[in-house]
Design a protein around this motif. Sequence first.
Motif, PDB file in Angstrom:
ATOM      1  N   VAL A  22     -25.359  -4.103 -38.687  1.00 32.71           N
ATOM      2  CA  VAL A  22     -25.835  -3.245 -39.791  1.00 32.71           C
ATOM      3  C   VAL A  22     -24.761  -3.187 -40.879  1.00 32.71           C
ATOM      4  O   VAL A  22     -25.056  -3.285 -42.076  1.00 32.71           O
ATOM      5  CB  VAL A  22     -26.160  -1.819 -39.287  1.00 32.71           C
ATOM      6  CG1 VAL A  22     -26.606  -0.937 -40.439  1.00 32.71           C
ATOM      7  CG2 VAL A  22     -27.258  -1.877 -38.231  1.00 32.71           C
ATOM      8  N   PHE A  25     -24.925  -6.320 -42.943  1.00 36.04           N
ATOM      9  CA  PHE A  25     -26.040  -6.281 -43.893  1.00 36.04           C
ATOM     10  C   PHE A  25     -25.676  -5.418 -45.107  1.00 36.04           C
ATOM     11  O   PHE A  25     -25.922  -5.779 -46.253  1.00 36.04           O
ATOM     12  CB  PHE A  25     -27.303  -5.708 -43.240  1.00 36.04           C
ATOM     13  CG  PHE A  25     -27.934  -6.629 -42.225  1.00 36.04           C
ATOM     14  CD1 PHE A  25     -27.701  -7.994 -42.262  1.00 36.04           C
ATOM     15  CD2 PHE A  25     -28.770  -6.132 -41.242  1.00 36.04           C
ATOM     16  CE1 PHE A  25     -28.289  -8.848 -41.333  1.00 36.04           C
ATOM     17  CE2 PHE A  25     -29.367  -6.972 -40.308  1.00 36.04           C
ATOM     18  CZ  PHE A  25     -29.121  -8.339 -40.350  1.00 36.04           C
TER      19      PHE A  25
ATOM     20  N   PHE B  29     -31.523  -7.902 -32.702  1.00 38.91           N
ATOM     21  CA  PHE B  29     -31.342  -8.637 -33.953  1.00 38.91           C
ATOM     22  C   PHE B  29     -31.398 -10.133 -33.655  1.00 38.91           C
ATOM     23  O   PHE B  29     -30.730 -10.605 -32.741  1.00 38.91           O
ATOM     24  CB  PHE B  29     -29.970  -8.332 -34.574  1.00 38.91           C
ATOM     25  CG  PHE B  29     -29.872  -6.989 -35.227  1.00 38.91           C
ATOM     26  CD1 PHE B  29     -30.631  -6.687 -36.347  1.00 38.91           C
ATOM     27  CD2 PHE B  29     -29.004  -6.039 -34.733  1.00 38.91           C
ATOM     28  CE1 PHE B  29     -30.521  -5.451 -36.960  1.00 38.91           C
ATOM     29  CE2 PHE B  29     -28.886  -4.795 -35.342  1.00 38.91           C
ATOM     30  CZ  PHE B  29     -29.651  -4.509 -36.451  1.00 38.91           C
ATOM     31  N   LEU B  73     -30.519 -11.600 -42.211  1.00 42.67           N
ATOM     32  CA  LEU B  73     -31.374 -10.466 -42.594  1.00 42.67           C
ATOM     33  C   LEU B  73     -32.845 -10.881 -42.676  1.00 42.67           C
ATOM     34  O   LEU B  73     -33.739 -10.181 -42.198  1.00 42.67           O
ATOM     35  CB  LEU B  73     -30.907  -9.907 -43.947  1.00 42.67           C
ATOM     36  CG  LEU B  73     -31.721  -8.762 -44.515  1.00 42.67           C
ATOM     37  CD1 LEU B  73     -31.564  -7.506 -43.669  1.00 42.67           C
ATOM     38  CD2 LEU B  73     -31.317  -8.451 -45.955  1.00 42.67           C
ATOM     39  N   ASN B  76     -34.920 -10.809 -39.685  1.00 43.26           N
ATOM     40  CA  ASN B  76     -35.109  -9.507 -39.030  1.00 43.26           C
ATOM     41  C   ASN B  76     -35.955  -8.545 -39.860  1.00 43.26           C
ATOM     42  O   ASN B  76     -35.867  -7.328 -39.686  1.00 43.26           O
ATOM     43  CB  ASN B  76     -33.732  -8.879 -38.753  1.00 43.26           C
ATOM     44  CG  ASN B  76     -32.980  -9.629 -37.673  1.00 43.26           C
ATOM     45  OD1 ASN B  76     -33.316  -9.543 -36.500  1.00 43.26           O
ATOM     46  ND2 ASN B  76     -31.974 -10.390 -38.072  1.00 43.26           N
ATOM     47  N   LEU B  77     -36.772  -9.103 -40.750  1.00 51.68           N
ATOM     48  CA  LEU B  77     -37.519  -8.246 -41.670  1.00 51.68           C
ATOM     49  C   LEU B  77     -38.555  -7.373 -40.970  1.00 51.68           C
ATOM     50  O   LEU B  77     -39.043  -6.394 -41.535  1.00 51.68           O
ATOM     51  CB  LEU B  77     -38.223  -9.094 -42.742  1.00 51.68           C
ATOM     52  CG  LEU B  77     -37.290  -9.739 -43.768  1.00 51.68           C
ATOM     53  CD1 LEU B  77     -38.096 -10.447 -44.838  1.00 51.68           C
ATOM     54  CD2 LEU B  77     -36.357  -8.714 -44.393  1.00 51.68           C
ATOM     55  N   LEU B  82     -35.536  -2.874 -43.251  1.00 50.46           N
ATOM     56  CA  LEU B  82     -34.781  -4.067 -43.646  1.00 50.46           C
ATOM     57  C   LEU B  82     -35.442  -4.833 -44.800  1.00 50.46           C
ATOM     58  O   LEU B  82     -34.775  -5.599 -45.486  1.00 50.46           O
ATOM     59  CB  LEU B  82     -34.529  -4.981 -42.437  1.00 50.46           C
ATOM     60  CG  LEU B  82     -33.616  -4.363 -41.370  1.00 50.46           C
ATOM     61  CD1 LEU B  82     -33.138  -5.417 -40.389  1.00 50.46           C
ATOM     62  CD2 LEU B  82     -32.413  -3.642 -41.977  1.00 50.46           C
ATOM     63  N   VAL B  85     -33.701  -3.353 -47.679  1.00 49.92           N
ATOM     64  CA  VAL B  85     -32.352  -3.941 -47.773  1.00 49.92           C
ATOM     65  C   VAL B  85     -32.429  -5.335 -48.403  1.00 49.92           C
ATOM     66  O   VAL B  85     -31.643  -5.686 -49.285  1.00 49.92           O
ATOM     67  CB  VAL B  85     -31.685  -4.032 -46.380  1.00 49.92           C
ATOM     68  CG1 VAL B  85     -30.345  -4.761 -46.467  1.00 49.92           C
ATOM     69  CG2 VAL B  85     -31.472  -2.639 -45.786  1.00 49.92           C
ATOM     70  N   ALA B 166     -30.829   0.924 -45.385  1.00 49.53           N
ATOM     71  CA  ALA B 166     -29.957   1.112 -44.212  1.00 49.53           C
ATOM     72  C   ALA B 166     -30.218   2.473 -43.570  1.00 49.53           C
ATOM     73  O   ALA B 166     -30.266   2.591 -42.336  1.00 49.53           O
ATOM     74  CB  ALA B 166     -28.490   0.988 -44.625  1.00 49.53           C
ATOM     75  N   PHE B 169     -33.564   2.286 -41.779  1.00 51.18           N
ATOM     76  CA  PHE B 169     -33.435   1.529 -40.533  1.00 51.18           C
ATOM     77  C   PHE B 169     -32.761   2.358 -39.440  1.00 51.18           C
ATOM     78  O   PHE B 169     -33.258   2.432 -38.310  1.00 51.18           O
ATOM     79  CB  PHE B 169     -32.628   0.240 -40.763  1.00 51.18           C
ATOM     80  CG  PHE B 169     -32.227  -0.404 -39.465  1.00 51.18           C
ATOM     81  CD1 PHE B 169     -33.152  -1.113 -38.719  1.00 51.18           C
ATOM     82  CD2 PHE B 169     -30.942  -0.246 -38.959  1.00 51.18           C
ATOM     83  CE1 PHE B 169     -32.804  -1.666 -37.496  1.00 51.18           C
ATOM     84  CE2 PHE B 169     -30.583  -0.793 -37.743  1.00 51.18           C
ATOM     85  CZ  PHE B 169     -31.520  -1.503 -37.004  1.00 51.18           C
TER      86      PHE B 169
END
Lengths: 35, 194
Positions: A22, A25, B29, B73, B76-77, B82, B85, B166, B169
């Motif tokens: 995280v 990201f 992830f 990323l 992992n949508l 996310l 993000v 974030a 999530f």
Amino acid sequence: MIDWETHRMSRYKDLALRLAVVAAFVLVLAAPLRW
Amino acid sequence: VLLLYSIALGLIVGRLSGGRVRNLEHVRFAWWRLALAGLLVQLLLFADPIQERIGAAGPAIYVASTLLVMASLMRNLRLPGLVIVALGAALNLVAVLANGGYMPSSPAAWLELTGTAAVPVAHYSNVVLIGSGTLFPFLGDIFVFPRPLPMATAFSIGDVLIAIGAVVFLVAAMRGGARVPPPRAGMHTEVVPR
């Protein structure tokens, strides 16, 4: 017999890895590493 | 560092809304090593000894490591928040790619932050001041946090979306909403011996 110490360490590792992803990201893509 | 606030805020809101930090252990992830590799490269890139010597290779390494994290990323949508993000990251990436690997940053924002309309860095930096030749200046770092906050810096519209995503999530994951959905009924028929 369950080795509770190892069990607990492994859980902390799982959590730390996920928080690190995280952080990747957020930090890399929002780039507060730019100064 | 500023965006670490969003992680802290997500953890606090998640906890206050009845979520548990330990639920994050169950998030799966995809391609997570790629994300950590990108983070590691950037931590090294912006460390003083390397920042002083990196020279012209800086922007390419910066963009490449950002793309590594972006790729992770995008895999992992399906996880909550996310997509937000990714949208913010895409806006930042447009600004960076359109300006040769540098994030445009508002001189007025730096003037407000430091008293000088310049980026306070001596060596490689992934920031360039917004000038007449800047493309997509509105996607650059044009906002500043109120001064009393520690680690204050300039930030962009993309950064705001990333911070919101974030928090969404973390709250969803802490409340158990980011687990892998169970297989649909009928896809797997288990025969349980009696």
